[in-house]
Design a protein around this motif. Structure first.
Motif, mmCIF file in Angstrom:
data_model
loop_
_atom_site.group_PDB
_atom_site.id
_atom_site.type_symbol
_atom_site.label_atom_id
_atom_site.label_comp_id
_atom_site.label_asym_id
_atom_site.label_seq_id
_atom_site.Cartn_x
_atom_site.Cartn_y
_atom_site.Cartn_z
ATOM 1 N N ASN A 79 34.891 6.658 33.609
ATOM 2 C CA ASN A 79 35.451 5.527 34.336
ATOM 3 C C ASN A 79 34.594 5.240 35.559
ATOM 4 O O ASN A 79 33.827 6.088 36.017
ATOM 5 C CB ASN A 79 36.892 5.807 34.765
ATOM 6 C CG ASN A 79 37.866 5.744 33.603
ATOM 7 O OD1 ASN A 79 38.096 4.685 33.026
ATOM 8 N ND2 ASN A 79 38.441 6.875 33.249
ATOM 9 N N TYR A 80 34.741 4.029 36.104
ATOM 10 C CA TYR A 80 34.030 3.658 37.321
ATOM 11 C C TYR A 80 34.802 4.158 38.542
ATOM 12 O O TYR A 80 36.035 4.117 38.578
ATOM 13 C CB TYR A 80 33.880 2.141 37.410
ATOM 14 C CG TYR A 80 32.981 1.566 36.350
ATOM 15 C CD1 TYR A 80 31.599 1.657 36.456
ATOM 16 C CD2 TYR A 80 33.502 0.919 35.235
ATOM 17 C CE1 TYR A 80 30.766 1.127 35.486
ATOM 18 C CE2 TYR A 80 32.677 0.380 34.257
ATOM 19 C CZ TYR A 80 31.304 0.488 34.397
ATOM 20 O OH TYR A 80 30.491 -0.037 33.427
ATOM 21 N N THR A 128 37.382 -0.479 39.535
ATOM 22 C CA THR A 128 38.372 0.604 39.457
ATOM 23 C C THR A 128 39.671 0.156 38.811
ATOM 24 O O THR A 128 40.504 0.997 38.476
ATOM 25 C CB THR A 128 38.667 1.156 40.865
ATOM 26 O OG1 THR A 128 39.191 0.113 41.689
ATOM 27 C CG2 THR A 128 37.411 1.716 41.500
ATOM 28 N N GLY A 132 40.606 1.288 30.164
ATOM 29 C CA GLY A 132 39.629 2.143 29.488
ATOM 30 C C GLY A 132 38.720 1.363 28.563
ATOM 31 O O GLY A 132 37.502 1.561 28.551
ATOM 32 N N SER A 135 36.275 -0.804 30.585
ATOM 33 C CA SER A 135 35.228 0.020 31.198
ATOM 34 C C SER A 135 34.155 0.371 30.187
ATOM 35 O O SER A 135 32.956 0.240 30.451
ATOM 36 C CB SER A 135 35.829 1.309 31.773
ATOM 37 O OG SER A 135 36.712 1.034 32.840
#
Length: 245
Positions: A79-80, A128, A132, A135
């Motif tokens: 993830n970011y 953010t 999922g 991303s």
């Protein structure tokens, strides 16, 4: 330019030497990595990512021919973390890569990412806050457009909430060397070659047969029917006899 990587045998969990002489992996090919849980699939990725030189757990030797390859590793758990918008991030990353026409690059990455994601990604979305699937779509779109990445390691993208068949098609068109860990029989059959692992070692390498290629076409049809059924149920629909599942 990067030409290929060669894998030379190491040792499995029982300290027995792997029974192959040399594996040659080339750009434009898809190699699926299959085997039960604990068979060593993730360790193989680690060996390739670090260009292992007879060190580490397996003692395999990974040799790159041509220039040293740039390797991108994408996992369903990634993830970011940075607090910026999607467009800001793509432009910053593009500048780090030395992209000249940064605006054109950013728009192409965003457009490509939206072809993979089930939920639209907007330029102003915060990284953010992405789901999922969003991303992973953005990561893959960036990798596909990035000419600096030669090898792409994909870990179980069937669980990432993206169009996994389109992912493979896009990366193949980008002439990347693709290695994919999967438990999905359809994805396994879409690989040009299957690297089979057992007890931490490479057991054998299977080249896809003509029969398997034809069978994969039937599985694609079934997969599309399953997608339709899934979306129908998600929207509150009811399945009837015409659904040939």
């Amino acid at each position: 330019m990067f030409k290929q990587i060669e894998i030379y045998p190491g040792f499995d969990k029982s300290d027995c030497k792997e029974k192959f002489q040399r594996l040659v992996l080339k750009p434009g090919e898809v190699y699926t990595i299959v085997g039960p849980t604990g068979s060593g699939k993730t360790q193989l990725f680690e060996d390739i990512e670090t260009l292992n030189n007879k060190e580490g757990v397996t003692k395999r030797e990974i040799v790159a021919r041509g220039r040293a390859p740039k390797i991108a590793h994408l996992s369903q758990k990634m993830n970011y973390m940075v607090d910026m918008s999607v467009m800001e991030f793509i432009k910053v990353h593009g500048r780090c890569l030395g992209i000249r026409d940064i605006n054109d690059y950013a728009m192409k990455v965003l457009k490509l990412s939206n072809q993979l994601s089930g939920e639209k990604i907007k330029a102003e979305d915060n990284l953010t806050k992405l789901s999922g699937g969003q991303s992973r779509s953005l990561m893959i779109g960036d990798v596909a457009m990035n000419q600096h990445s030669d090898i792409v390691l994909l870990d179980e993208i069937e669980n990432a909430g993206i169009d996994r068949l389109k992912v493979l098609k896009i990366l193949i068109q980008a002439n990347k060397l693709i290695l994919l860990i999967t438990h999905d029989p359809l994805l396994a059959l879409l690989g040009h070659h299957r690297i089979v692992l057992e007890n931490g070692g490479i057991k054998k390498v299977v080249t896809r047969t003509v029969h398997e290629e034809r069978l994969s076409e039937d599985l694609i049809i079934l997969d599309k029917q399953m997608d339709l059924a899934r979306e129908n149920l998600r929207s509150g629909g009811v399945l009837h006899n015409e659904w040939q599942l």
